[in-house]
Design an enzyme around this catalytic site. Structure first.
Site, PDB file in Angstrom:
ATOM      1  N   CYS A  81      -2.348   8.939   2.544  1.00 43.37           N
ATOM      2  CA  CYS A  81      -2.089   8.440   1.197  1.00 43.37           C
ATOM      3  C   CYS A  81      -3.266   8.744   0.281  1.00 43.37           C
ATOM      4  O   CYS A  81      -3.120   8.777  -0.947  1.00 43.37           O
ATOM      5  CB  CYS A  81      -1.782   6.950   1.211  1.00 43.37           C
ATOM      6  SG  CYS A  81      -3.007   5.960   2.088  1.00 43.37           S
ATOM      7  N   THR A  82      -4.446   9.007   0.861  1.00 46.80           N
ATOM      8  CA  THR A  82      -5.622   9.368   0.072  1.00 46.80           C
ATOM      9  C   THR A  82      -5.884  10.868   0.048  1.00 46.80           C
ATOM     10  O   THR A  82      -6.929  11.304  -0.447  1.00 46.80           O
ATOM     11  CB  THR A  82      -6.879   8.654   0.620  1.00 46.80           C
ATOM     12  OG1 THR A  82      -7.029   8.969   2.008  1.00 46.80           O
ATOM     13  CG2 THR A  82      -6.792   7.152   0.421  1.00 46.80           C
ATOM     14  N   GLU A 109       0.871  -1.180   0.000  1.00 44.99           N
ATOM     15  CA  GLU A 109       0.000   0.000   0.000  1.00 44.99           C
ATOM     16  C   GLU A 109       0.905   1.227   0.000  1.00 44.99           C
ATOM     17  O   GLU A 109       1.438   1.621   1.034  1.00 44.99           O
ATOM     18  CB  GLU A 109      -0.908   0.004   1.235  1.00 44.99           C
ATOM     19  CG  GLU A 109      -1.857  -1.168   1.316  1.00 44.99           C
ATOM     20  CD  GLU A 109      -2.982  -1.098   0.314  1.00 44.99           C
ATOM     21  OE1 GLU A 109      -3.090  -0.079  -0.399  1.00 44.99           O
ATOM     22  OE2 GLU A 109      -3.765  -2.067   0.232  1.00 44.99           O
TER      23      GLU A 109
END
Length: 508
Positions: free
Chosen positions: A295-296, A261
């Site tokens: 990360c989003t 991820e």
């Protein structure tokens, strides 16, 4: 500042150690955890030695031999108890996340709630680890597939979600019959120790082996112990694309499994039919929540040229209302970056925007004053850019939002996809055709694609992860559990003959 939550999590001692529950030779190296909120030392953890690491894996192997024999619903019961323990300690653990990492208190509590939610999900999953039955082409035969525990799962987590991402992996892995060895981020090690302390309360209460869940502490070198260890069949790693490429290469060399991820460069497409109130709320939180360290996080806003100036004006005005300060104060929206290295990367990115011809609309900078004494507080910035600028093509883990124009939906989707990363994406529209095109095979190339919500965050019921340089991994919901198990196909012959497949004859 009231730090009583540390004692509630058994972190009141200065050197809480690795909390593996193992008696090994003490390390001579320590990781000091300084809060980005006020710059003060919270505590220290010992760096795991090679001897300690081997002890941890040995204990995990022994625990797996026992744990895999326990029926999955009973494994789910242990996870249920941990979820209840988290409920009892949600306030304290959320405050630690906020203080050690720097995210707002509401986000800290929200992260612990994600842990609770994934425990609930995993408990239900423990009765739904389904295989398939298939019709055999041979008379008197039955075929089916089943899923078995994989073994030890190595988890490498990042600082920005110091507790939730571990739980996404570990709770699912536990109900699958696996055991876990966790390397928390060295930038938030006490969060790892706290989670471990709470889980070991459940282990001790149920007379289970401590090796079900262990932690190791240290930098990249400690993580390489796991990535090169053939005793660990799966490495789940969250972090930068650079880190993921290194982990993936090391694990691939031994033909192990990687669940990666990695970075995101997430965009929201804003169409002429979009509800601008929804746009502003989604883009604002997506860009500045967690100080842009998700990360989003929303990095790019791709706006139709007919409404570009209006959106730009509303957004820059909204940025003027952001309150920056101590994240434990619920009146503040944005806390600090994780450390001064992150501040340097933020400032370097802003310099690159100027060098590459971008126009800064909302100036950034480092905040000064007693309240910002840690040196980690920065102003969220907005810049008008072109999508093909080098700095725009790279992820900067900081609150910098890039605005750019488009003229038609095909162009917008191409811009959205034209970056190396492929994690999260969104479109703001009231046009059904635009929404469906965005979600079609020729639409967004990301692992997550949303309509009329932002890019930031995700629900645990859906598989989380992305494509391209985001690594291709999937965690949390849906059928992500299959990554933590091994598939076995079974054929049973209940006839008195051995007919071969495809009608092959073999006579003796």
């Amino acid at each position: 500042m009231d730090l009583s939550f540390l004692s509630k999590l058994n972190l009141e001692q200065k050197n809480p150690g690795t909390s593996t529950g193992l008696k090994s030779k003490s390390s001579e190296q320590w990781i000091d955890s300084f809060s980005p909120v006020d710059g003060k030392l919270i505590g220290s953890v010992s760096v795991t030695t090679r001897e300690q690491y081997d002890d941890v894996v040995s204990q995990a192997e022994k625990a797996f031999e026992h744990w895999r024999t326990i029926p999955a619903p009973q494994r789910g019961e242990i996870v249920r108890q941990y979820g209840n323990t988290l409920r009892e300690n949600k306030d304290a653990l959320g405050r630690l996340v906020s203080y050690e990492m720097g995210k707002s208190l509401q986000e800290g509590w929200g992260e612990v709630q994600e842990m609770i939610d994934i425990c609930d999900f995993a408990v239900g999953l423990s009765r739904q680890l389904y295989g398939l039955t298939m019709h055999s082409e041979r008379p008197g035969h039955r075929m089916y597939e089943q899923w078995h525990p994989l073994g030890i799962v190595g988890i490498i987590s990042a600082f920005n979600f110091p507790v939730a991402v571990w739980s996404w992996n570990s709770m699912i892995a536990l109900v699958c019959g696996d055991v876990n060895v966790w390397k928390p981020s060295e930038k938030a090690p006490l969060c790892g120790v706290a989670c471990q302390n709470l889980f070991h309360e459940v282990i001790r209460a149920n007379n289970l082996p401590e090796g079900l869940s262990c932690i190791i502490n240290g930098d990249r070198a400690i993580g390489e112990y796991m990535t090169s260890d053939t005793r660990i069949p799966l490495i789940s790693a969250t972090g930068s694309t650079r880190m993921g490429k290194q982990v993936g290469a090391l694990v691939a060399q031994r033909l192990g499994r990687s669940l990666l991820e990695l970075g995101g460069n997430n965009a929201i497409i804003v169409t002429p039919s979009a509800d601008l109130d929804v746009v502003l709320a989604g883009a604002l939180f997506g860009a500045v929540g967690t100080c842009g360290q998700r990360c989003t996080s929303t990095r790019r806003l791709i706006i139709h040229d007919s409404i570009f100036e209006e959106v730009k004006a509303k957004l820059t005005s909204a940025y003027g209302q952001i309150r920056i300060g101590n994240p434990l104060d619920e009146n503040n929206h944005v806390g600090p970056l994780i450390d001064k290295d992150a501040v340097d990367m933020y400032l370097h990115a802003l310099e690159r925007v100027h060098e590459e011809g971008g126009t800064v609309l909302v100036e950034g900078g480092v905040l000064s004053g007693d309240e910002y004494a840690s040196g980690c507080y920065v102003r969220p910035a907005i810049a008008e850019v072109n999508n093909d600028m080098s700095i725009v093509q790279h992820e900067t883990f900081a609150p910098i939002l890039y605005l750019m124009k488009y003229s038609n939906i095909d162009e917008a989707i191409n811009m959205q996809n034209n970056v190396p990363q492929g994690l999260s994406s969104a479109i703001m529209t009231s046009d059904l055709r635009e929404a469906e095109q965005f979600l079609s095979p020729w639409g967004s190339d990301c692992g997550i694609a949303n309509v009329n919500i932002g890019t930031s965050g995700a629900e645990i019921g859906g598989a989380f992860g992305g494509e391209k340089e985001t690594g291709g991994g999937r965690e949390s919901g849906s059928d992500a559990w299959k990554a933590y198990m091994r598939r076995q196909t079974n054929t049973i012959n209940y006839s008195k003959e051995i007919p071969l497949a495809q009608g092959i004859k073999f006579e003796l």
